[in-house]
Every structure is written in C-alpha cells, then in structure tokens.
Write a protein that holds these residues in place. Structure first.
Motif, PDB file in Angstrom:
ATOM      1  N   ASP A   5      62.883  34.687  27.091  1.00 32.47           N
ATOM      2  CA  ASP A   5      62.824  34.989  25.608  1.00 32.47           C
ATOM      3  C   ASP A   5      61.586  34.770  24.953  1.00 32.47           C
ATOM      4  O   ASP A   5      61.422  35.455  23.925  1.00 32.47           O
ATOM      5  CB  ASP A   5      63.945  34.332  24.659  1.00 32.47           C
ATOM      6  N   LEU A   6      60.910  34.244  25.507  1.00 28.69           N
ATOM      7  CA  LEU A   6      59.434  33.412  24.681  1.00 28.69           C
ATOM      8  C   LEU A   6      58.779  34.471  24.712  1.00 28.69           C
ATOM      9  O   LEU A   6      58.364  35.367  25.759  1.00 28.69           O
ATOM     10  CB  LEU A   6      58.644  32.419  25.318  1.00 28.69           C
ATOM     11  N   PRO A   7      57.895  35.059  23.274  1.00 23.08           N
ATOM     12  CA  PRO A   7      57.036  36.275  23.456  1.00 23.08           C
ATOM     13  C   PRO A   7      55.655  35.998  24.075  1.00 23.08           C
ATOM     14  O   PRO A   7      54.981  34.771  23.959  1.00 23.08           O
ATOM     15  CB  PRO A   7      56.659  36.439  21.989  1.00 23.08           C
ATOM     16  N   LEU A   8      55.204  36.821  24.863  1.00 25.27           N
ATOM     17  CA  LEU A   8      54.130  36.854  25.531  1.00 25.27           C
ATOM     18  C   LEU A   8      52.931  36.639  24.427  1.00 25.27           C
ATOM     19  O   LEU A   8      52.826  37.202  23.656  1.00 25.27           O
ATOM     20  CB  LEU A   8      53.616  37.839  26.391  1.00 25.27           C
ATOM     21  N   GLY A   9      51.807  35.894  24.966  1.00 28.46           N
ATOM     22  CA  GLY A   9      50.546  35.817  24.115  1.00 28.46           C
ATOM     23  C   GLY A   9      50.617  34.931  22.927  1.00 28.46           C
ATOM     24  O   GLY A   9      49.832  34.926  22.055  1.00 28.46           O
ATOM     25  N   GLU A  10      51.740  34.345  22.645  1.00 26.90           N
ATOM     26  CA  GLU A  10      52.118  33.483  21.301  1.00 26.90           C
ATOM     27  C   GLU A  10      52.331  32.038  21.778  1.00 26.90           C
ATOM     28  O   GLU A  10      52.567  31.749  22.892  1.00 26.90           O
ATOM     29  CB  GLU A  10      53.350  33.924  20.698  1.00 26.90           C
ATOM     30  N   ARG A  11      52.301  31.186  20.884  1.00 24.89           N
ATOM     31  CA  ARG A  11      52.637  29.754  21.086  1.00 24.89           C
ATOM     32  C   ARG A  11      54.062  29.837  20.269  1.00 24.89           C
ATOM     33  O   ARG A  11      54.241  30.159  19.353  1.00 24.89           O
ATOM     34  CB  ARG A  11      51.658  28.888  20.344  1.00 24.89           C
ATOM     35  N   PRO A  12      54.795  29.165  21.004  1.00 26.91           N
ATOM     36  CA  PRO A  12      56.416  28.900  20.507  1.00 26.91           C
ATOM     37  C   PRO A  12      56.137  27.982  19.357  1.00 26.91           C
ATOM     38  O   PRO A  12      55.230  27.092  19.319  1.00 26.91           O
ATOM     39  CB  PRO A  12      56.979  27.908  21.547  1.00 26.91           C
ATOM     40  N   PRO A  13      56.757  28.042  18.327  1.00 25.04           N
ATOM     41  CA  PRO A  13      56.649  27.096  17.088  1.00 25.04           C
ATOM     42  C   PRO A  13      57.295  25.585  17.507  1.00 25.04           C
ATOM     43  O   PRO A  13      58.147  25.243  18.236  1.00 25.04           O
ATOM     44  CB  PRO A  13      57.729  27.631  16.161  1.00 25.04           C
ATOM     45  N   GLY A  14      56.691  24.896  16.990  1.00 24.71           N
ATOM     46  CA  GLY A  14      56.946  23.420  16.807  1.00 24.71           C
ATOM     47  C   GLY A  14      56.531  22.755  18.124  1.00 24.71           C
ATOM     48  O   GLY A  14      55.639  23.401  18.951  1.00 24.71           O
ATOM     49  N   ARG A  15      56.940  21.641  18.361  1.00 23.34           N
ATOM     50  CA  ARG A  15      56.751  20.942  19.660  1.00 23.34           C
ATOM     51  C   ARG A  15      57.996  21.343  20.679  1.00 23.34           C
ATOM     52  O   ARG A  15      59.137  21.883  20.242  1.00 23.34           O
ATOM     53  CB  ARG A  15      57.383  19.542  19.610  1.00 23.34           C
ATOM     54  N   TRP A  16      57.692  22.038  21.882  1.00 23.99           N
ATOM     55  CA  TRP A  16      58.433  22.401  22.797  1.00 23.99           C
ATOM     56  C   TRP A  16      58.162  21.862  24.106  1.00 23.99           C
ATOM     57  O   TRP A  16      57.294  21.218  24.355  1.00 23.99           O
ATOM     58  CB  TRP A  16      58.531  24.062  22.722  1.00 23.99           C
ATOM     59  N   ALA A  17      59.187  21.607  24.869  1.00 25.59           N
ATOM     60  CA  ALA A  17      59.286  20.978  26.131  1.00 25.59           C
ATOM     61  C   ALA A  17      59.444  21.694  27.411  1.00 25.59           C
ATOM     62  O   ALA A  17      60.435  22.869  27.546  1.00 25.59           O
ATOM     63  CB  ALA A  17      60.030  19.853  26.188  1.00 25.59           C
ATOM     64  N   LEU A  18      58.834  21.634  28.463  1.00 24.24           N
ATOM     65  CA  LEU A  18      59.090  22.304  29.938  1.00 24.24           C
ATOM     66  C   LEU A  18      59.484  20.934  30.641  1.00 24.24           C
ATOM     67  O   LEU A  18      58.739  20.192  31.036  1.00 24.24           O
ATOM     68  CB  LEU A  18      57.593  22.848  30.584  1.00 24.24           C
ATOM     69  N   ALA A  19      60.522  21.232  31.161  1.00 24.95           N
ATOM     70  CA  ALA A  19      61.060  20.272  32.206  1.00 24.95           C
ATOM     71  C   ALA A  19      61.077  20.856  33.585  1.00 24.95           C
ATOM     72  O   ALA A  19      61.191  22.072  33.816  1.00 24.95           O
ATOM     73  CB  ALA A  19      62.390  19.918  31.912  1.00 24.95           C
ATOM     74  N   ALA A  20      60.891  20.012  34.671  1.00 25.91           N
ATOM     75  CA  ALA A  20      60.969  20.756  36.143  1.00 25.91           C
ATOM     76  C   ALA A  20      60.965  19.372  36.915  1.00 25.91           C
ATOM     77  O   ALA A  20      61.022  18.262  36.656  1.00 25.91           O
ATOM     78  CB  ALA A  20      59.484  21.167  36.144  1.00 25.91           C
ATOM     79  N   ASP A  21      61.471  19.949  38.158  1.00 23.81           N
ATOM     80  CA  ASP A  21      61.585  18.925  39.338  1.00 23.81           C
ATOM     81  C   ASP A  21      60.467  18.086  39.711  1.00 23.81           C
ATOM     82  O   ASP A  21      60.627  17.015  40.237  1.00 23.81           O
ATOM     83  CB  ASP A  21      62.257  19.482  40.669  1.00 23.81           C
ATOM     84  N   TRP A  22      59.197  18.730  39.605  1.00 24.33           N
ATOM     85  CA  TRP A  22      57.876  18.113  39.912  1.00 24.33           C
ATOM     86  C   TRP A  22      57.021  18.289  38.733  1.00 24.33           C
ATOM     87  O   TRP A  22      56.766  19.523  38.329  1.00 24.33           O
ATOM     88  CB  TRP A  22      57.557  18.480  41.198  1.00 24.33           C
ATOM     89  N   ILE A  23      56.202  17.555  38.549  1.00 22.66           N
ATOM     90  CA  ILE A  23      55.118  17.488  37.765  1.00 22.66           C
ATOM     91  C   ILE A  23      53.752  16.602  38.234  1.00 22.66           C
ATOM     92  O   ILE A  23      53.835  15.666  38.763  1.00 22.66           O
ATOM     93  CB  ILE A  23      55.413  17.135  36.251  1.00 22.66           C
ATOM     94  N   VAL A  24      52.722  17.427  38.308  1.00 15.30           N
ATOM     95  CA  VAL A  24      51.386  16.993  38.531  1.00 15.30           C
ATOM     96  C   VAL A  24      50.819  16.337  37.204  1.00 15.30           C
ATOM     97  O   VAL A  24      50.604  17.273  36.313  1.00 15.30           O
ATOM     98  CB  VAL A  24      50.289  17.719  39.211  1.00 15.30           C
ATOM     99  N   LEU A  25      50.744  14.810  37.178  1.00 14.16           N
ATOM    100  CA  LEU A  25      50.257  14.423  35.765  1.00 14.16           C
ATOM    101  C   LEU A  25      49.144  13.389  36.124  1.00 14.16           C
ATOM    102  O   LEU A  25      48.933  12.884  37.202  1.00 14.16           O
ATOM    103  CB  LEU A  25      51.238  13.693  35.087  1.00 14.16           C
ATOM    104  N   ASP A  26      48.366  13.343  34.979  1.00 17.53           N
ATOM    105  CA  ASP A  26      47.152  12.356  35.131  1.00 17.53           C
ATOM    106  C   ASP A  26      47.128  11.352  34.258  1.00 17.53           C
ATOM    107  O   ASP A  26      47.421  11.284  33.032  1.00 17.53           O
ATOM    108  CB  ASP A  26      45.907  12.997  34.809  1.00 17.53           C
ATOM    109  N   THR A  27      46.984   9.942  35.173  1.00 22.94           N
ATOM    110  CA  THR A  27      47.186   8.756  34.250  1.00 22.94           C
ATOM    111  C   THR A  27      45.918   7.853  34.194  1.00 22.94           C
ATOM    112  O   THR A  27      44.856   8.091  35.045  1.00 22.94           O
ATOM    113  CB  THR A  27      48.235   7.917  34.901  1.00 22.94           C
TER     114      THR A  27
END
Length: 490
Positions: A5-27
């Motif tokens: 439902d998120l509109p293309l080309g826009e930033r969702p309002p406020g803080r928003w989170a993406l959860a997933a089974d795997w994330i490549v992160l940099d520490t």
C-alpha cells in the motif's frame, strides 16, 4: 498498512521499519549477516539496523523470507538502448556499423534519435536499474549513433528524470576529441577534432556547475574512450575535476582495437600514457582493464585508480579481467559496472565470480568479495561512506531480494544463493534516499510495461539506419543476419 500500500516515489511518514529473515549490515568490526532483524528508516537516513527496534515506529513491514541489503553502486550503468547487443554474433566491428565509414563521415554524421527519444531512453534505462536493486549509478551510453558527443540538454532531462524516479546518479555528458574511421579498403584510423572535444569539455563543466547542490544528482566528467582523447583534453579534464571535486570516468585498457590504436599514436599503453600525463588519480574510474599489463595495473594501484569491473559485457565479447583476485591482492579498489542490457548486477557478480575462478581457481574469490565490490567499493570510488552500506546514519539506499523464489530452491546462505542462484529479477523493492523507488516491478515515474513497446519501436528504428553508417552500406539483413535462416510462417 501493508507494504504493497505504500505509494511509489514517496517517503513513508515518520519512522518506519523493514523486518526480514536476513539483513546485510555494516558494523565497526566489519560486514555481518543478521538473522531475524530489522532496519528502521527516518526521512533519508537509516536510524537503526539490528534486532527488533524497541522505539516507536509509524509502521513495521515484515518482508519474511527476504534479504535486505545495501543498494548496488553501478559505476558503468547503462543509460541507453544497448547497441552492444547487436555485436553478440556480428563481427568484425568495422563491418557492422560500430566504426564509422569514411563515406558516412563525408556526408556528415547526424543524431539518429530525437531529443525526445534520448530523454525517453534514459528514463527507461533508469527504470531498469531500479528493477535490479541499483540505487547509485554513473550512467554510460554509446556514441556510435550520435553526431559526436552527448548534450547538456539531454543530461539536464536525465537529472530531472533521476530525481523524479528516485535514483542517485553521477552525471556528465560524454565528450571526445576524435573517433575511429574505416576507409573503403577496410583500413581503420583515428581522426581528431580537438577544438570540438575541448568545447565538449567546457559544456560538461558548465553542466557540472549547474548540478552542484542538487538532491540525488552529482556531477561527473566523462571523456569517452581513451583512444578518442588528446593529451590536452585529458589534462584539462583532470584539472577541472579537481576544481569541481568530482570523479572522472574513462574507458581504457578494454580491447585490442584501443590497445593497438593507442600504441600507434603514443607508443605506449593507455594507462602508461595517462601516467606520463599526470592523469592517473583517485578520482579516476577506469572500466575495464581486460587488456591491462602487469605494469599498467601497478600504475593504477600506485595512483589510487578504481577499476570498474564489468564482467558480463566483457565475457560476452571474449574478454575477461585477469583477474579480480589478482587486482584485489594488489590492493586496487575494484568496483562494479553493468555496462549492458540487462543492467543486472546480480548476474554480473555471478559471471565475475565464475570468470575469476576459471582463471585463478576455486578459492580465489568469494561471494563476499563480489558483493563488496558492488556496494562499498563503489561508494569508496565516489568518496562516499554513506552509500553502499547498511548502518545507522547511512543513506537509506536499500535493496530487498526475494529469498522464497521457487526458481532458486533450495536456499543456502542468502548472499551465496542470491549471487549464484538468482538474477536481479528477484529484486522485490528498491529504496533510495528513504523513498520507495521500485516495488514488485512497478517503478516510480514510469510505466515500464507500457514503455517496453516504445523501447522496441525506437530501437528497431535505429537498426534501420545502420546501413548508412556501415562500411559498404549493406542491407540490415547482411549486417545482422538471423541466427538461423528465416521462414515466413504465412
């Protein structure tokens, strides 16, 4: 709210989170693979990467069996309708419209696309990049079908398209002081018009100054191929890059025609020539290095040059970097480029990994090495530490890959599965600067499905003009014969 439902080309309002089974992160300790984590985004930045965020978010989207990773950095990103595809089984190049015949030069080269077509093809190409999880791009296009160089007007339109669609780009119209011409006997030679090349540089400098301070657009200087440049043009380019604080991309050490031409003109290889001119520097992005000598590579290393590895287009034409492992061991910064259609970075990583193992053995390169080249190494070449990474404070430039795709089962390690079991077609979403630029094949700012028909019609129209710029002016059927003899189904 659902992710769909998120509109293309826009930033969702406020803080928003993406959860997933795997994330490549940099520490601070290096790159890690996180199982069952999430990324929190606020405006254009990443606020959090790690286990479940305990703070308040306006929305949380669970992507399930997906890999959330830094978006790819493509330093030789296709931005036209790729004419190299016509060369797959059609050689030699001087008989197939890839070197101008003298007769075409005498009648006067001309633009084979209208300004509207040039603008459209860049927008479509940008859409293809986003479909493949590419969030930062330094576009490249062919000059074979151009009157001479690229124009400020078309790149102003390209800058507007990038900001409209949500793609981070380094832009600059390509310019040159010469080109290859073939005479009636089939002999090739380089011809030069240095004043025209210097005017092209001045135009590019003016464009770069206009781009300073734009949101997603940064300037780049883009002299075409090394054999089309003069010493004066290259030295003035590098001086201008210092003044503008921008990168320079120059294709060199990429093929036998270039190698022999530069040797004939200057008595040395292209990297040697540039070194003698004082034109090798950390600002220089140098695709492809497939015919670079050991001494050439040492010059690259000693001057901090980034080699842009484009394995798919190279291997299609019988070339290979020799090798990724060797350059990496030397300490050369290795970034990635797609440089052809499809602009599929996942496929390029796979081909690059396999080509290196064929050359140097199984243990010479890993999936991690290729993934770093396609992300953090490209950022380093652009002197950026906030793209090509997933960490708090970095730009929210993110790609989401479907790890539940039936075509790549069974799944093992998600990064290895992505590189050696998939293509860019498993890219589920592309986020740039915190904006949703692509989701499930839909791209902000363009209807890709509807544009596909226009793309084919435009490309077919270009092919019809090939006889005019091909030695002897043979018909299209002779320039590009079908794989098998054609039959009429009627």
């Amino acid at each position: 709210m659902r992710f769909t439902d998120l509109p293309l080309g826009e930033r969702p309002p406020g803080r928003w989170a993406l959860a997933a089974d795997w994330i490549v992160l940099d520490t601070a300790q290096g790159r890690r693979l996180l199982h069952k984590g999430e990324v929190v985004i606020e405006n254009d930045r990443i606020l959090w990467v790690g286990p479940r965020f305990e703070g308040t978010v306006s929305a949380r989207f669970d992507m399930g069996a997906a890999l959330v990773a830094p978006g790819f950095v493509d330093l030789d990103a296709l931005s036209d309708l790729d004419t190299t595809l016509l060369a797959h089984d059609n050689w030699p190049s001087e008989q197939k419209g890839r070197v101008w015949p003298q007769s075409y030069v005498d009648r006067g080269p001309y633009e084979m696309y209208s300004p509207e077509e040039l603008a459209f093809q860049k927008r479509f190409a940008f859409g293809q990049l986003l479909l493949n999880g590419i969030t930062s791009a330094a576009p490249i296009a062919s000059l074979f079908y151009r009157e001479w160089g690229e124009t400020v007007a078309e790149f102003t339109a390209a800058a507007d398209a990038a900001e409209d669609m949500g793609l981070r780009v380094w832009l600059g119209p390509a310019y040159r002081a010469g080109g290859m011409v073939v005479d009636g006997s089939g002999k090739m030679r380089a011809v030069f018009d240095e004043p025209r090349g210097l005017q092209g540089l001045e135009n590019a400098i003016g464009f770069a100054q206009q781009m300073q301070g734009r949101d997603l657009v940064s300037p780049m200087l883009a002299p075409d191929r090394v054999e089309t440049c003069t010493a004066t043009l290259l030295k003035r380019t590098m001086t201008a890059a210092e003044d503008l604080n921008c990168p320079v991309r120059l294709h060199m050490a990429q093929g036998q025609m270039e190698l022999q031409t530069v040797l004939a003109l200057h008595g040395m290889t292209a990297p040697h020539w540039l070194d003698s001119l004082g034109c090798l520097s950390p600002r220089l992005l140098a695709p492809h290095a497939t015919v670079a000598t050991d001494t050439d590579l040492e010059r690259y290393r000693n001057n901090g040059v980034t080699v842009v590895h484009c394995p798919l287009v190279s291997t299609r034409h019988g070339g290979a970097l020799r090798s990724f492992a060797k350059l990496r061991a030397m300490g050369i910064n290795l970034a990635m480029g797609t440089d052809t259609a499809p602009p599929d970075m996942v496929l390029n990583m796979a081909v690059g990994l396999m080509a290196c193992r064929l050359n140097d053995g199984l243990e010479s390169v890993t999936s991690a090495h290729m993934f770093d080249a396609a992300t953090i190494n490209g950022a380093k070449a652009l002197n950026r530490d906030d793209i090509g990474v997933l960490r708090a404070g970095a730009k929210a430039d993110i790609a989401v890959f479907d790890m539940n795709d039936a075509y790549m089962a069974p799944r093992i390690d998600p990064v290895q599965t992505l590189i050696l079991g998939a293509t860019g077609r498993v890219t589920r979403a592309t986020i740039v600067d915190g904006r949703l630029s692509m989701r499930d094949g839909a791209v902000a700012g363009i209807d890709m499905a509807a544009a596909r028909a226009q793309v084919q019609a435009q490309f077919d129209g270009l092919i019809e003009k090939y006889p005019e710029r091909t030695l002897g002016h043979p018909p299209v059927s002779q320039i590009f014969p079908p794989t098998f003899p054609m039959m009429n189904g009627d």
